[in-house]
Structure formats: C-alpha cells, structure tokens
Design an enzyme around this catalytic site. Sequence first.
Site, PDB file in Angstrom:
ATOM      1  N   THR A   1       0.621  -1.005   0.081  1.00 57.74           N
ATOM      2  CA  THR A   1      -0.152   0.586  -0.232  1.00 57.74           C
ATOM      3  C   THR A   1       0.942   1.259  -0.362  1.00 57.74           C
ATOM      4  OG1 THR A   1      -1.997  -0.854   1.759  1.00 57.74           O
ATOM      5  CG2 THR A   1      -1.525   1.629   1.495  1.00 57.74           C
TER       6      THR A   1
ATOM      7  N   HIS B   1      -2.689   4.540  -3.069  1.00 60.07           N
ATOM      8  CA  HIS B   1      -2.846   3.667  -3.682  1.00 60.07           C
ATOM      9  C   HIS B   1      -2.536   2.725  -2.461  1.00 60.07           C
ATOM     10  CE1 HIS B   1      -1.649   5.783  -7.980  1.00 60.07           C
ATOM     11  NE2 HIS B   1      -0.520   5.820  -7.409  1.00 60.07           N
TER      12      HIS B   1
ATOM     13  N   THR C   1       2.349  -2.513   8.519  1.00 60.93           N
ATOM     14  CA  THR C   1       2.763  -3.428  10.822  1.00 60.93           C
ATOM     15  C   THR C   1       3.621  -3.640  10.158  1.00 60.93           C
ATOM     16  OG1 THR C   1      -0.221  -3.984  10.048  1.00 60.93           O
ATOM     17  CG2 THR C   1       1.201  -4.947  11.705  1.00 60.93           C
TER      18      THR C   1
ATOM     19  N   CYS D   1      -0.453 -13.330  -2.136  1.00 51.74           N
ATOM     20  CA  CYS D   1      -0.096 -12.378  -0.139  1.00 51.74           C
ATOM     21  C   CYS D   1      -1.288 -12.507   0.308  1.00 51.74           C
ATOM     22  CB  CYS D   1       1.127 -12.005   0.015  1.00 51.74           C
ATOM     23  SG  CYS D   1       2.827 -12.554  -1.183  1.00 51.74           S
TER      24      CYS D   1
ATOM     25  N   GLU E   1      -5.931  -5.433   3.919  1.00 53.24           N
ATOM     26  CA  GLU E   1      -6.172  -6.310   3.302  1.00 53.24           C
ATOM     27  C   GLU E   1      -7.525  -6.113   2.173  1.00 53.24           C
ATOM     28  OE1 GLU E   1      -3.637  -7.722   2.942  1.00 53.24           O
ATOM     29  OE2 GLU E   1      -2.952  -7.785   5.622  1.00 53.24           O
TER      30      GLU E   1
END
Length: 398
Positions: free
Chosen positions: A146, A150, A178, A252, A377
Amino acid sequence: MSARSRTPLPPFDPTDPLGIDDLLEPEDLAIRETVRSWAADRVLPHIADWYEKGELPGIRDLARELGSIGALGMSLEGYGCAGASSVQYGLACLELEAADSGIRSLVSVQGSLAMYAIHRFGSEEQKQRWLPGMAAGEIIGCFGLTEPDHGSDPASMRTFAKKDGTDWVLTGRKMWITNGSVAGVAVVWAHTDDGIRGFVVPTETPGFSAPEIKHKWSLRASVTSELVLDEVRLPADAVLPEVTGLKGPLSCLSHARYGIVWGAMGAARSSFEAAVEYSKTREQFGRPIGGFQLTQAKLADMAVELHKGILLAHHLGRRLDAGRLRPEQVSFGKLNNVREAIEICRTSRTILGANGISLEYPVMRHATNLESVLTYEGTVEMHQLVLGKALTGLDAFR
C-alpha cells in the site's frame, strides 16, 4: 427403536452451541489451547493499558515468544516453521484476535505476508537466510504494498526499481505498514521495466527508513509505519525470482485474508462473552438484564452470527487444506465475518450501556480495531466487486 435414538444427547454448551468442536481433532484443540493460554498470560493483563497509551512495548520479546509456540509462519513447511494445517492456523488467529487485533496483525503480517512471500516466491538462498529467524521471532518482517495514494489499486503504485548494472535501486514510499519500524526485513513490491516485482530488503540498508505512524484511534496496540525508500541499492539477488506481476502480492493478500476470516470471529467472541457475563450481573428494575426479552434477543442474534462465522471459517480452512480454496471464497469469508463481527461488537456495547465504552471491558477496543480490519487486506467495496464479478462474469473494476 435404534441404538442411536437411545443415546443420550450431550448437554448444551453455551460456549459452543453448534458443537463445532466436534469437527476438531485433539491436535487442533491442543494448538488452540496453547495460543489461548499464551494470550491470557501475556496479552490480556496488559492490553487495555497498551491500547490506551497507543503502544506495543516489548514487541520483540512477544515475537520471540510467538515463535517459541510455533505461531509464526505456522502453516508453512520447513525452515523452522511448524507445518500446521490451515485450520490450526485459523484457530490460532481466532485466539490471538480475541486478545487484540493488533497481536493477530503482528502474526499475520509476519507469517501470511512477509514469510509467505519469501517461502512461495523466494530463492533457496533467500529462504535459508530469512525464514528460520523469522519463524523463531528473532527477525520481524513487514510487507510493503500500500502507498499513500494507492491502496485498492496497487497496479498504480509509484514505487519503482531500476537496474543499475547488476544492482537494483528502489525509490518510493509505502504507507500503513504493520511492523514497519521494528522489522529487520521488508518485502517491498515495486514497478520495474519488466513488470511488478518483489524485493527482499534488509531494513538496515542505506536509504531505507520507517517512521512510525502516530495518532491512531484503531489498532493502537500495534506498530504501524511508513516505509521510505530513498534510492535503496540492492544486489541482484534481492528480487524474488519466482513471480512477476500483481499475482505475487495478491496471492499473499489472499493468504492473509484467510487468517482475518478467523481472527474477526475472535474479536466478536470476546465482545459477545463480555455482553453475556454483563447481562447476568447487571441488574435493572430488580433483576438481571439478561432476563429481559430484548436482551435475550440480542444475545441470540449475536450467537447465531458468531457461530455461523466460525463455521464458515472452518469450511474455508478445510478447503484450503485440500487445495481447493479460491480467492473469491476468501473474499466471501472476509466480507461476511468482519462485517458481522463489527455488528456483534456494536450490539454488545448496547448491552453494556455506558460501561461499553470503558477499557475495563474489551468491547469498544475490539469495535475500533475492527474498523481497520474492515478496510485492510481489501475494503468492503473491493470484496463486493470480487464477488460481483464471480457471480455475473462482468468486471466492474474498470
């Protein structure tokens, strides 16, 4: 009368009203208990304070402890990983998020994003160098996809890697990462002249920095950072050799989303249990509020959605273990379970009344955390469009 009809029914278990535990093997239950006990000992006594202060102290110690119980990259094979089943990994995610979404995020990013990318797309040298230390929690990983401008459209990322002789030079920024400022290695995705590629970036490399993001009102007990890549020079063997294009990072993400399907039900369960216990002890009009019809209706509706969600997660886990889980089915699970988990938290808060906003109870903490889980996600809208395309055959993305 058949022998089956004479067999006495098992007692009703309010914590497992559908008897879902009957679907689990003894090893599944043992893994669940190990993770639940660890969270009860190491997270629950401190999490309200961590959340209030907006910090996750001792994250490196927590990572090593999670590695010692096999929770990092636990469904991967070899390289020090536990090789657990997908259902077992899901059960671990549920127990971790029942403690806090930030703890589950630490594990998800480490195992389902950073380690998974190296395990699936890396060279043998990359796997040997990084995965054993990551599985042990000695090395923390992060995953850079990320960007500030975008998110849902990763194909438009601006981070670029150019060749300079045999080296690669990476320039760009990643956002909402994270583990970023505590990571020893980052898996970073970038455009190249040959398409989108993944790079394994040691975080001590000159030009790499990861300032921590502050002032969050969600996932406060979690390390969230920006990644700044200022002409980061990497050797030729830093690129993940086994994938080119968006299918790399998206696969992923699908693996991480699977863990969220389970994890969200952990946050929901914690809030639901708090509401049940509170309803038994909080008295109004001369009796416990759990004895009122409207409160029981709320509890019944929450129980139905909670255990339906756990059944859905279990079903998807069995499909993943059989090699039959499609990305659209993961979208189905994430869309439903996170959405229902938020509603369970909100309804639980109404039962607790004003006490529902206090950190003495877990409900508001889970509710605010889930607002982030709802978005990361893949937003609600993106998963709706994934399912819409699967149902109609028509692409509404562009």
